[in-house]
Design an enzyme around this catalytic site. Structure first.
Site: not given
Length: 404
Positions: A128, A250
């Site tokens: 990420q 998430e």
């Protein structure tokens, strides 16, 4: 919301338990934390076994290699896997919990076809590229620039720096946020979500050592990195909204296994307290009871959030995931504080020779400090809860003119 299994869900749970009992003894031991090639091989092998058995991407579309099951069955899978001591997602963390769900929700059919089956087979590792050294927790203040170039503007040329890039050292692709709008424009606008191959010229990594001695993070330097426009997910400038989809997954389901782990760990801490006579302290017993109630409530909240996503049009968890993230991250720190007080000086050890704690106790306590920072700080979660759930006025901007 159903709190108990239906007959079909109970059948699925029993089949999964049988498969885990037969498969887990065949796995090699976990490799050293610092041996990244071995960790990639180990975690990818586990993912391949899940895929072959039909347990990879349980709630992902069947047309891309998933099982097409309900989010509730996915929750059962996470619960039973953690209870059985199955490997965690490991280096597949970003691909399976962030990038994959985001691609399903936002990417083009061609992008889904290209990446989702490979993620499910354990053949693609993702990292990420969101956080930046000069932006802190204010993600919208990111400065990494992407400028269209080429005869037909077919490439973005990217320059900037990212930090806290998990598993970048073994990743094949990066979910990358860049600024494509004017640098002095509203900071939540002009952000774009790109798929960046990690072998693109101009990408350099600098491993970061954590306080616990681990190296799962890197600083990533981008110098004239050329990324095809075809790798853009969604519209140019719509990256902030898409990033919120990533964060919803998430915060909504990315910590499910952690709740199961915490509930199991609390039982072990209570047993340890009895052995060490700490149980005679009424304050200790009260703290154990309070944490047990908190983790039970958080587990119920997980089910609510999953049920809500299951019945929504886009399958994306709602802002209730911020309530879960805020309370879980703080309860997780209280759990490690309690363990340290019950265990005493041994809690500082980085080698658990007594094998009374899953993992190194000193490392686990240091790692718990990151929970109120990762996936959005507690301050960010409180803002989301205040503004999107409670309907309170937006926080005043520190920027002159009040633009946010």
């Amino acid at each position: 919301m159903q709190l108990r299994d239906t007959p079909d869900q109970q059948r699925f749970r029993e089949e999964l338990r049988a498969w885990l009992r037969a498969t887990l003894p065949t796995l090699d031991p976990q490799p050293s934390q610092d041996d990244w090639p071995a960790r990639r091989a180990h975690d990818s092998h586990w993912q391949a076994l899940l895929h072959q058995a039909g347990y990879a991407g349980l709630n992902w579309p069947a047309e891309y290699g998933g099982r097409g099951a309900t989010p509730t069955e996915h929750l059962i899978f996470l619960e039973e896997s953690e209870l059985a001591g199955a490997p965690y997602v490991g280096v597949n963390f970003v691909g399976l919990l962030h990038a994959g769900p985001t691609l399903i929700a936002e990417a083009s059919p061609e992008q889904r076809e290209r990446h989702i089956p490979a993620i499910l087979r354990g053949e693609e590792i993702w990292c990420q590229g969101f956080s930046e050294p000069d932006a802190g927790s204010d993600l919208a203040a990111l400065r990494t620039r992407a400028v269209r170039e080429g005869a037909g503007g077919e490439h973005y040329v990217v320059n900037g720096r990212k930090t806290w890039t998990s598993h970048a050292e073994v990743a094949d692709y990066c979910e990358l946020l860049v600024r494509t709008g004017p640098p002095d424009g509203p900071k939540h606008q002009g952000i774009t979500w790109l798929i960046m191959p990690m072998d693109t010229p101009g990408v350099a990594l600098r491993p970061l050592m954590t306080a616990g001695g681990s190296t799962e993070f890197s600083e990533m330097i981008l110098e004239d990195v050329r990324i095809p426009v075809a790798n853009r997910v969604g519209q140019e400038g719509d990256g902030w909204r898409i990033a919120m989809v990533t964060f919803a997954f998430e915060r909504g389901t990315g910590f499910v296994s952690e709740v199961v782990w915490a509930r199991r760990r609390l039982v072990e801490i209570a047993a340890l307290a009895r052995e060490k006579a700490a149980w005679e302290d009424s304050q200790t017993r009260r703290r154990i009871a309070r944490l047990a109630a908190e983790f039970d409530a958080l587990w119920a909240l997980v089910k609510r959030n999953v049920s809500e996503a299951e019945h929504s049009a886009d399958g994306v968890p709602g802002p209730g995931s911020s309530v879960f993230k805020l309370r879980f991250s703080e309860a997780r720190q209280h759990l490690d504080d309690l363990h340290a007080e019950v265990r005493g000086r041994d809690a500082l050890a980085f080698d658990d020779e007594l094998c009374t704690y899953d993992g190194e106790p000193g490392y686990e306590r240091l790692r718990s400090l990151a929970y109120t920072i990762a996936a959005g700080t507690s301050q960010v979660q409180r803002n989301i809860i205040g503004e999107r759930i409670l309907g309170l006025p937006k926080e005043p901007s520190a920027a002159k003119g009040g633009a946010r």
